[in-house]
Write an enzyme that holds these catalytic residues in place. Structure first.
Site, PDB file in Angstrom:
ATOM      1  N   ASP A  14       0.830  -1.212   0.000  1.00 26.39           N
ATOM      2  CA  ASP A  14       0.000   0.000   0.000  1.00 26.39           C
ATOM      3  C   ASP A  14       0.866   1.264   0.000  1.00 26.39           C
ATOM      4  OD1 ASP A  14      -2.359   1.369  -0.058  1.00 26.39           O
ATOM      5  OD2 ASP A  14      -2.838   1.082   2.062  1.00 26.39           O
ATOM      6  N   HIS A  43       2.753   2.877  -8.922  1.00 26.31           N
ATOM      7  CA  HIS A  43       2.532   1.446  -9.165  1.00 26.31           C
ATOM      8  C   HIS A  43       3.737   0.846  -9.912  1.00 26.31           C
ATOM      9  CE1 HIS A  43      -1.406   2.018  -7.643  1.00 26.31           C
ATOM     10  NE2 HIS A  43      -1.932   2.568  -8.710  1.00 26.31           N
ATOM     11  N   LEU A  99      10.814 -20.962  -4.111  1.00 27.61           N
ATOM     12  CA  LEU A  99       9.866 -20.023  -3.483  1.00 27.61           C
ATOM     13  C   LEU A  99       8.580 -20.028  -4.299  1.00 27.61           C
ATOM     14  CD1 LEU A  99       9.578 -17.292  -1.505  1.00 27.61           C
ATOM     15  CD2 LEU A  99       9.766 -16.172  -3.708  1.00 27.61           C
TER      16      LEU A  99
END
Ligand code: IPE
Ligand code: IPE
Ligand code: MG
Length: 232
Positions: free
Chosen positions: A16, A33, A127
């Site tokens: 955020d 972004h 991962l």
């Protein structure tokens, strides 16, 4: 507790503050972004190095459709571009890529891109990187209940049964949830899955949340005492 168990198996992040980061620099929100993708890369590398097995990221909530159309379109384009560009890096680094959420409203091109990347990386095991796109916690619980009923007609729902129908089935619950930008709320994210998750709130905006900040969160987590309702 051994050293090993002080490393969370699954770290999830509510990324955020992109818009505010951009605004502070006099730029359009979308600029934040784009810069946030660099943080995704940095935190993914840090997670691999630390031995975290699952890193999941809240990229787009169902409520985010309420944003201006131009911002939504930019985000969708960014998802397409990033998934395309990161694919070879995922292969080189043993990263399995998974997307959770309701993919139906996404464009066919983006959906294909997602499915191809998931397929190509499905054999990797260093991962697992999970991206939540068009996800919400309430949606997940309701779709899981419907799925359970469809698969088990007439059977009463139990916890294990519902869990096996969540969009996150097969992924362990998060041990650590990080939210950046100073907000301290869950914003309809992993409502069921965060039942015993440790929360870490950072004031740092997502585009500035890089390796050092990620490692700081791991350090704080290592000092937490998880009791799961018991007594120690
Ligand atoms: C998070 O940053 C990214 C998404 C929700 C897609 P924001 O865009 O929410 O940035 P702020 O919170 O407005 O600063
Ligand atoms: C949560 O951030 C969603 C994502 C990070 C994808 P928002 O910025 O949408 O959350 P609110 O509106 O501040 O709660
Ligand atoms: Mg926000």
């Amino acid at each position: 507790m051994t050293e090993v168990s002080r490393i969370p198996q699954h770290v999830t992040i509510i990324m955020d503050g992109n818009g505010r980061w951009a605004k502070e620099r006099g730029k359009e929100r979308v600029y934040g972004h784009y810069e946030g993708v660099e943080s995704v890369r940095a935190c993914t590398e840090a997670a691999v190095e630390a031995g975290v097995k699952y890193l999941s990221l809240y990229a787009f909530s169902q409520e985010n459709w309420n944003r201006p159309q131009q911002e939504v379109e930019s985000l969708m384009k960014l998802f397409f571009k990033s998934i395309l560009e990161e694919r070879s890096g995922f292969m080189n680094n043993g990263i399995k890529f998974v997307v959770c959420g309701n993919l139906e409203p996404l464009s066919e091109g983006l959906r294909e891109q997602i499915l191809e990347c998931m397929e190509a990386t499905s054999g990797n095991s260093r991962l697992t990187l999970v991206l939540f796109i068009n996800y919400s916690g309430k949606w997940d619980i309701v779709q899981a209940a419907n799925r359970f009923i469809a698969l088990n007609p007439g059977k009463e729902i139990d916890q294990a049964g519902l869990e096996s129908c969540l969009a996150t089935r097969g992924i362990p619950d998060p041990d650590l949830m990080i939210r950046t930008s100073g907000e301290q709320r869950i914003s309809n994210y992993l409502l069921w899955q965060c039942a015993y998750t440790e929360f870490y709130f950072s004031p740092v905006y997502w585009p500035d949340f890089r390796r050092e900040e990620f490692n700081k969160a791991l350090e704080v987590y290592a000092g937490r005492d998880r009791r799961f309702g018991g007594v120690k």
